[in-house]
Motif scaffolding. Structure first.
Motif, mmCIF file in Angstrom:
data_model
loop_
_atom_site.group_PDB
_atom_site.id
_atom_site.type_symbol
_atom_site.label_atom_id
_atom_site.label_comp_id
_atom_site.label_asym_id
_atom_site.label_seq_id
_atom_site.Cartn_x
_atom_site.Cartn_y
_atom_site.Cartn_z
ATOM 1 N N ALA A 63 42.015 25.071 17.114
ATOM 2 C CA ALA A 63 42.058 26.507 17.369
ATOM 3 C C ALA A 63 41.626 26.824 18.798
ATOM 4 O O ALA A 63 40.845 26.095 19.404
ATOM 5 C CB ALA A 63 41.151 27.247 16.391
ATOM 6 N N THR A 64 42.139 27.924 19.320
ATOM 7 C CA THR A 64 41.766 28.361 20.670
ATOM 8 C C THR A 64 41.153 29.752 20.681
ATOM 9 O O THR A 64 40.477 30.133 21.634
ATOM 10 C CB THR A 64 43.002 28.377 21.589
ATOM 11 N N ALA A 65 41.396 30.544 19.610
ATOM 12 C CA ALA A 65 40.894 31.921 19.573
ATOM 13 C C ALA A 65 40.516 32.286 18.145
ATOM 14 O O ALA A 65 41.038 31.722 17.179
ATOM 15 C CB ALA A 65 41.950 32.897 20.109
ATOM 16 N N LEU A 66 39.597 33.247 18.030
ATOM 17 C CA LEU A 66 39.059 33.641 16.727
ATOM 18 C C LEU A 66 38.939 35.153 16.644
ATOM 19 O O LEU A 66 38.441 35.796 17.575
ATOM 20 C CB LEU A 66 37.674 33.004 16.528
ATOM 21 N N PHE A 67 39.387 35.704 15.520
ATOM 22 C CA PHE A 67 39.121 37.096 15.182
ATOM 23 C C PHE A 67 38.009 37.083 14.152
ATOM 24 O O PHE A 67 38.161 36.504 13.063
ATOM 25 C CB PHE A 67 40.364 37.776 14.618
ATOM 26 N N ASP A 86 32.914 24.172 18.806
ATOM 27 C CA ASP A 86 33.122 22.729 18.715
ATOM 28 C C ASP A 86 34.569 22.387 18.384
ATOM 29 O O ASP A 86 35.064 21.315 18.761
ATOM 30 C CB ASP A 86 32.195 22.124 17.658
ATOM 31 N N GLY A 87 35.247 23.288 17.684
ATOM 32 C CA GLY A 87 36.634 23.036 17.303
ATOM 33 C C GLY A 87 37.637 23.344 18.388
ATOM 34 O O GLY A 87 38.828 23.080 18.225
ATOM 35 N N GLY A 88 37.172 23.954 19.493
ATOM 36 C CA GLY A 88 38.067 24.243 20.605
ATOM 37 C C GLY A 88 38.286 25.704 20.901
ATOM 38 O O GLY A 88 38.997 26.056 21.858
ATOM 39 N N VAL A 89 37.703 26.580 20.092
ATOM 40 C CA VAL A 89 37.855 28.018 20.336
ATOM 41 C C VAL A 89 37.191 28.389 21.659
ATOM 42 O O VAL A 89 36.070 27.962 21.956
ATOM 43 C CB VAL A 89 37.240 28.834 19.175
ATOM 44 N N GLY A 125 28.103 31.592 23.701
ATOM 45 C CA GLY A 125 28.655 30.797 24.788
ATOM 46 C C GLY A 125 30.169 30.881 24.889
ATOM 47 O O GLY A 125 30.770 30.256 25.770
ATOM 48 N N LEU A 126 30.797 31.652 24.006
ATOM 49 C CA LEU A 126 32.245 31.827 24.023
ATOM 50 C C LEU A 126 32.616 33.092 24.781
ATOM 51 O O LEU A 126 31.819 34.031 24.887
ATOM 52 C CB LEU A 126 32.773 31.932 22.583
ATOM 53 N N GLY A 127 33.836 33.119 25.307
ATOM 54 C CA GLY A 127 34.344 34.371 25.829
ATOM 55 C C GLY A 127 34.509 35.351 24.677
ATOM 56 O O GLY A 127 34.759 34.943 23.541
ATOM 57 N N TRP A 128 34.391 36.639 24.954
ATOM 58 C CA TRP A 128 34.430 37.590 23.844
ATOM 59 C C TRP A 128 35.024 38.930 24.262
ATOM 60 O O TRP A 128 35.017 39.304 25.431
ATOM 61 C CB TRP A 128 33.021 37.827 23.275
ATOM 62 N N THR A 129 35.539 39.616 23.254
ATOM 63 C CA THR A 129 35.966 41.011 23.356
ATOM 64 C C THR A 129 35.447 41.715 22.120
ATOM 65 O O THR A 129 35.573 41.185 21.006
ATOM 66 C CB THR A 129 37.511 41.125 23.374
ATOM 67 N N ALA A 130 34.859 42.893 22.293
ATOM 68 C CA ALA A 130 34.357 43.666 21.157
ATOM 69 C C ALA A 130 35.263 44.865 20.905
ATOM 70 O O ALA A 130 35.557 45.631 21.825
ATOM 71 C CB ALA A 130 32.925 44.130 21.409
ATOM 72 N N LEU A 131 35.693 45.014 19.668
ATOM 73 C CA LEU A 131 36.459 46.192 19.256
ATOM 74 C C LEU A 131 35.539 47.095 18.451
ATOM 75 O O LEU A 131 34.947 46.661 17.461
ATOM 76 C CB LEU A 131 37.659 45.787 18.391
ATOM 77 N N HIS A 184 40.744 40.445 28.890
ATOM 78 C CA HIS A 184 39.864 41.269 28.050
ATOM 79 C C HIS A 184 38.497 40.626 27.830
ATOM 80 O O HIS A 184 37.729 41.095 26.990
ATOM 81 C CB HIS A 184 40.549 41.544 26.706
ATOM 82 N N THR A 185 38.175 39.605 28.579
ATOM 83 C CA THR A 185 36.877 38.957 28.435
ATOM 84 C C THR A 185 35.761 39.911 28.841
ATOM 85 O O THR A 185 35.794 40.510 29.916
ATOM 86 C CB THR A 185 36.813 37.682 29.290
ATOM 87 N N GLY A 186 34.773 40.057 27.957
ATOM 88 C CA GLY A 186 33.643 40.945 28.226
ATOM 89 C C GLY A 186 33.960 42.410 28.045
ATOM 90 O O GLY A 186 33.107 43.264 28.330
ATOM 91 N N ALA A 187 35.148 42.733 27.553
ATOM 92 C CA ALA A 187 35.532 44.140 27.370
ATOM 93 C C ALA A 187 35.019 44.669 26.040
ATOM 94 O O ALA A 187 35.019 43.966 25.023
ATOM 95 C CB ALA A 187 37.048 44.290 27.442
ATOM 96 N N VAL A 188 34.599 45.931 26.055
ATOM 97 C CA VAL A 188 34.238 46.644 24.841
ATOM 98 C C VAL A 188 35.248 47.769 24.677
ATOM 99 O O VAL A 188 35.306 48.686 25.493
ATOM 100 C CB VAL A 188 32.810 47.213 24.924
ATOM 101 N N HIS A 189 36.071 47.680 23.640
ATOM 102 C CA HIS A 189 37.125 48.658 23.417
ATOM 103 C C HIS A 189 36.725 49.603 22.282
ATOM 104 O O HIS A 189 36.718 49.204 21.110
ATOM 105 C CB HIS A 189 38.437 47.963 23.066
#
Length: 282
Positions: A63-67, A86-89, A125-131, A184-189
């Motif tokens: 995986a590369t991304a997670l919701f 650890d899985g690649g996200v 430690g992951l990149g993130w976006t908050a909705l 959208h890294t670090g964005a709060v939408h």
């Protein structure tokens, strides 16, 4: 590979459908895969928590991304996020709540739960976006049992104002952030629907959608049975009723985030009601 938790929930199901329609690889996590009924081509996997370390790790292989949905968070969120890393996200889009925007609501149970989840994501430690969506249009499904039973809807605070958002619009913003994490890294939408409407307006919109004229009977908050808000934990019901009372005749701030991020306007509540006619029919 995009991993979606809460894949059979309102937003999760819409998100999985949108990603699948775009022919993106999706792994949908759900507690009951046999009943998921998700689109063909979607990999459906039983959700595993920290008490199943091998299965937890396997969920994120390749995986590369997670919701991330709140229901998958809680005490297990740090372990889940570590397994994802650890899985690649590389990037997490976390479904939070607009209540986190308000410093005067820090004691509200929803603020506590969602701000905690956001903090766990930021610390992962992951990149993130908050909705941070406001009121969901799907909250209006609370009226469905009454609409199926007759033409009268009993409800407290019919003048309560909100800017309800279609779950498909929340999913559309999530899909953009998952496809383009760098943008959208670090964005709060913060997300709202396109207009403020009262509960009374919404009930009448539901009536028009189903082709009936619904009558509305306002009841006092002390007359509200717990079954009327079946999706709300009992300990949160008093706070919810206070919030409804405080929103009567209010004028909540609207956002243009749905249009800004997706390029199309947010759907109206009337459009949502039209999309959900079947939910109100016996």
């Amino acid at each position: 590979m995009i991993v979606v938790t809460g894949a059979t929930g309102n937003v999760g199901r819409a998100l999985v459908s949108q990603l699948a329609a775009d022919q993106l690889p999706v792994r949908a996590l759900t507690r009951d895969p046999a009943r998921a009924q998700l689109p063909d081509g979607v990999e459906v996997v039983r959700f595993a928590g920290p008490d199943e370390p091998a299965a937890l790790a396997a969920q994120f292989e390749g995986a590369t991304a997670l919701f991330l949905h709140l229901a998958a968070g809680g005490d297990g969120a740090p372990a889940l996020l570590a397994a994802a890393r650890d899985g690649g996200v590389k990037h997490v889009v976390v479904l939070s709540s607009i209540i986190v925007d308000y410093d005067d609501a820090t004691e509200h149970p929803l603020h506590v739960a969602h701000s905690r989840l956001e903090r766990q994501v930021r610390e992962s430690g992951l990149g993130w976006t908050a909705l941070r969506p406001g009121a969901f249009s799907t909250n209006s499904l609370q009226w469905a049992p009454q609409v199926r039973a007759g033409d009268t809807v009993r409800w407290p605070f019919v003048g309560a104002v909100s800017s309800p958002i279609h779950e498909a619009d929340v999913a559309a913003v999530a899909a953009v952030a998952l496809r383009d994490p760098a943008g959208h890294t670090g964005a709060v939408h913060s997300l709202t629907g396109p207009a403020n409407v009262t509960a009374l307006d919404q009930i009448h919109a539901v009536g028009r959608a189903v082709g009936r004229e619904l009558r509305v009977e306002e009841i006092a908050p002390e007359e509200v049975p717990a079954s009327m808000f079946a999706h709300v934990p009992p300990e949160m019901l008093p706070a919810l009723l206070r919030s409804l009372g405080e929103s009567v005749s209010s004028d909540p701030e609207l956002t243009t985030t749905v249009r800004d991020v997706t390029g199309r306007p947010a759907r109206t509540f009337a459009e949502w009601a039209g999309d959900h006619v079947a939910d109100y029919r016996a």
